[in-house]
Design an enzyme around this catalytic site. Structure first.
Site, short mmCIF file in Angstrom:
data_model
loop_
_atom_site.label_atom_id
_atom_site.label_comp_id
_atom_site.label_asym_id
_atom_site.label_seq_id
_atom_site.Cartn_x
_atom_site.Cartn_y
_atom_site.Cartn_z
N LYS A 157 -6.58 -7.69 -1.79
CA LYS A 157 -5.40 -8.21 -1.05
C LYS A 157 -4.53 -9.02 -1.76
O LYS A 157 -5.03 -10.14 -2.25
CB LYS A 157 -6.01 -8.87 0.26
N ASP A 184 -3.54 -4.19 -2.29
CA ASP A 184 -2.73 -3.89 -1.13
C ASP A 184 -1.90 -5.27 -1.05
O ASP A 184 -2.24 -6.21 -0.54
CB ASP A 184 -3.65 -3.61 0.09
N GLU A 212 -0.95 -0.44 -2.33
CA GLU A 212 -0.58 -0.03 -1.32
C GLU A 212 0.60 -0.93 -0.39
O GLU A 212 0.58 -2.03 -0.99
CB GLU A 212 -1.90 -0.20 -0.44
N ASP A 237 1.62 2.27 3.89
CA ASP A 237 0.63 1.94 5.02
C ASP A 237 1.41 1.75 6.33
O ASP A 237 1.65 2.72 7.00
CB ASP A 237 -0.47 1.04 4.66
N LYS A 261 -4.14 5.65 10.00
CA LYS A 261 -4.90 4.74 10.71
C LYS A 261 -4.88 5.29 12.12
O LYS A 261 -3.86 5.39 12.65
CB LYS A 261 -4.66 3.36 10.56
MG LIG Z 1 -2.87 -1.65 4.17
#
Ligand SMILES: [Mg+2]
Length: 359
Positions: A157, A184, A212, A237, A261
């Protein structure tokens, strides 16, 4: 239909460029068919992505979604369409019910959900482990720990000051030199910053597999600019919350990859539609999850096992939750490999109320 509140503490805080999470609060959903077959789903409070609270999930499930489902008998696809059309938004609530419907359907058939959807559970799935956005030393220590536990792919992250992000990344690479890295930014950079840092990563030869959502979810033009300016594959995303977004991104060549997702798109029916649209545009997909209960994660893994265009997996969120009541259900982990259980549906039985009462 039954709903039950859910709360699980995380083993460590989950931190992204957008939020910090220490507990998972959500709702478990059970649907009983006329023949007594029961299916399960779940949804988590995710203000930062779907805008839903546990209270709003419960209200949507017990209100308009339940009303749409009790209108008569029809095949599972008809019910899934009724769930999708029951109200606007409320994607997590819809996903919980849609998963419970599909689970019940596969249980009636007596086969795993992935098999019912046209795939199989024999092939292990290859996932990753997420490293929260903290300081470089802490991220390095967590990356080394994950590598020691057998994770060969780490999701890092980032998305704050780009100079510190580069420090974080270098620290992680030093600590886990053999790991493949997914980055991400969770919308944390602007276009110029994203191009600058990704170019620096490429020039340094760091082992980055993909990046991402570098920029704001609404900025598809900017996402496309980043995608065209760098060699590293760029994944959408937050920008893809349903088949319509997927169509825009594919048609505009705004990204190289999509992250699906269930809680963003409203369930299995919508997730498969996104994967089909991406396949038609020659774009492969990852399946990910919110920080959410193991039922949701297992359902997402069955979808991944069922669709040939879903080639990447990011489903470690249940590993973060201290959740003894569900720990061995649905699947087992061996380092980065996830093996789905072979029983019918997604493999969850009714849980006693005391096990799931929120603390
Ligand atoms: Mg993501």
């Amino acid at each position: 239909m039954r709903t039950r509140p859910y709360e699980g503490r995380l083993r460590a805080p989950f931190v992204t460029a957008r939020r910090r999470v220490e507990t998972v609060t959500g709702v478990l959903v059970g649907i009983e068919l006329a023949d007594g077959t029961v299916g399960f789903g779940s949804a988590a409070e995710t203000y930062a992505v779907t805008g839903e609270s546990a209270a709003s999930i419960t209200a949507a499930v017990r209100g308009p979604i339940a009303a749409a489902l009790t209108e008569g008998s029809r095949p599972v696809r008809g019910h899934a369409e009724a769930v999708a059309g029951a109200c606007v938004a409320n994607a997590g609530a819809k996903a919980a019910v849609d998963v419970a419907l599909h689970d019940a359907w596969a249980r009636q058939l007596g086969i795993p959900l992935a098999t019912a959807l046209g795939g199989d559970v024999a092939t292990p799935l290859h996932g990753d482990m997420t490293i929260s956005l903290t300081d470089p030393e802490d991220m390095a220590a967590r990356a080394a720990g994950a590598a020691d536990r057998g994770h060969d792919t780490l999701k890092i992250k980032l998305g704050s000051d780009w100079r510190v992000d580069l420090e974080r990344l270098r620290a992680v690479v030093d600590a886990a030199p053999d790991a493949a890295l997914r980055l991400d930014a969770n919308q944390g950079w602007d276009v110029k910053t994203a191009i600058r840092i990704i170019t620096a990563i490429e020039e340094a030869g760091l082992p980055v597999q993909l990046v991402e959502q570098p920029v704001d979810r609404r900025d598809l033009t900017g996402l496309g600019e980043v995608t065209r300016a760098v060699g590293t594959p760029i994944m959408a995303d937050e920008a893809v919350s349903g088949p319509e977004d997927a169509l825009d991104i594919v048609a505009g060549r705004c990204a190289d990859l999509l992250n699906i997702k269930l809680a963003k798109c409203g369930g299995i029916r919508q997730a498969l539609a996104i994967a089909d649209i991406a396949a038609a545009g020659g774009i492969e997909c990852m399946v990910g999850a919110m920080m959410e209960p193991r039922i949701s994660v297992t359902a997402a893994a069955h979808v991944a096992a069922a669709h040939p265009n879903i080639t990447l997996l990011d489903l470690d969120s249940a590993e973060w939750v201290d959740d003894p009541g569900l720990a061995d259900k649905g699947y087992s982990m061996d380092g980065s490999l996830m093996r789905l259980h072979e029983g019918p549906g997604i493999g969850f039985e009714e849980l006693s109320p005391t096990e799931r009462t929120p603390s």
